[in-house]
Design an enzyme around this catalytic site. Sequence first.
Site, PDB file in Angstrom:
ATOM      1  N   LYS A  46      33.738  89.886  16.897  1.00 34.08           N
ATOM      2  CA  LYS A  46      32.291  89.703  17.023  1.00 34.08           C
ATOM      3  C   LYS A  46      31.971  88.983  18.330  1.00 34.08           C
ATOM      4  CE  LYS A  46      32.306  85.368  14.402  1.00 34.08           C
ATOM      5  NZ  LYS A  46      31.742  84.632  13.256  1.00 34.08           N
ATOM      6  N   TYR A 268      19.011  67.444  40.709  1.00 37.90           N
ATOM      7  CA  TYR A 268      17.722  67.132  40.101  1.00 37.90           C
ATOM      8  C   TYR A 268      17.692  65.702  39.548  1.00 37.90           C
ATOM      9  CZ  TYR A 268      16.187  71.991  40.279  1.00 37.90           C
ATOM     10  OH  TYR A 268      15.785  73.230  40.697  1.00 37.90           O
TER      11      TYR A 268
END
Length: 371
Positions: A46, A268
Amino acid sequence: MNALMAVHPGPVRRRGPSLTVDLDAVAANTKLFAARTEGALMAVVKADGFGHGAVGVARTALSNGASWLGVTSIDEALPLRDAGLRAPVLSWLNPLDADFATAIGSRVDLAVPSREHLDAICRAGIGARIHLQLDTGMARDGAAPSAWAALCRAARHAERLGSVSVVGVMGHLGCADEPADPDNAAGRTRFAWGIEVARASGLRPPLRHLAATAATLTDPLSHHTMSRVGAGLVGIDPSHTTVLSPAMTLTAPVVGVRRVRAGTPVGYGHAWSAPRATNLALLPLGYADGLPRASYGRAEVSLRGVRHQVVGRISMDQVVVDVGEATVAVGETATVFGPGHAGEPTVAEWASWADTIEHEIVTGIGSRVAR
């Protein structure tokens, strides 16, 4: 220096971040799991094989001891068929309006967690192979114990009519990564009860599967006739009891370097400032590519076999690395994580730095990263 990135001459390579999957590691892990259980082994691929490539992992696992494949949705199962894989495939998480007719026509087995799912599958056509799914203690997917007997009776009725063939009963343990947790014994007990109820309803499913990766490694009582292993195939052991072979390596080129003075802020919010004069290297990947922003202040990468700290906040597209007095050229390759054989950071370390699990790291690598 000014705010512009000073690019130093170097062997520039026109490529970006790259993800490499070691299928030999997948093969070795599959053999280990096949040897741990006497029952069949389902390779769960999956989420694109836990980010490693579903088709490649599936082929490798089937060549090294697995005989089944497992996915969540029908949409994950069909590409395996398109790739020519003919091993049995089970899909266990679908909405009521899923394309069950195509799944039946493609010989995809279907998990049935409710009477409503059973009815939808029966309406889609005849010949469906189904695995009744019991909630063994997670309050998640699977029929609640109070609804189990009625589901088994309805499935037996549908089987008599020829609409379906009940080939399996399945469950899942919620605490298998902690082998001593008493909830594991409770889950095994509920699963055993569920099998007896199914048999009392007249069902005789040949397949019974409860164990996933951690339980396959640590809990033989949960193995039954088949075990489902996904994360373990690519080198992740949630129980932390067994040495597996990590299969994923993530690299990125250095796209800029600069010398900065002490006190220079980076990134930032200026969350980090250089405590000394130092060299910084810029890598072109960030949280949009799967590097967890929460790993700020702890994460490291490897350049020329030496670890260096990621500094400043991880941006969407880039990270800055403090390489100290090392001389690094544009075009050199940094190893973000790998198996750890050469001292580079591992997926497990990135998970620890971000306070998450390895599964989230490997399945989160973005589509911009070349495979």
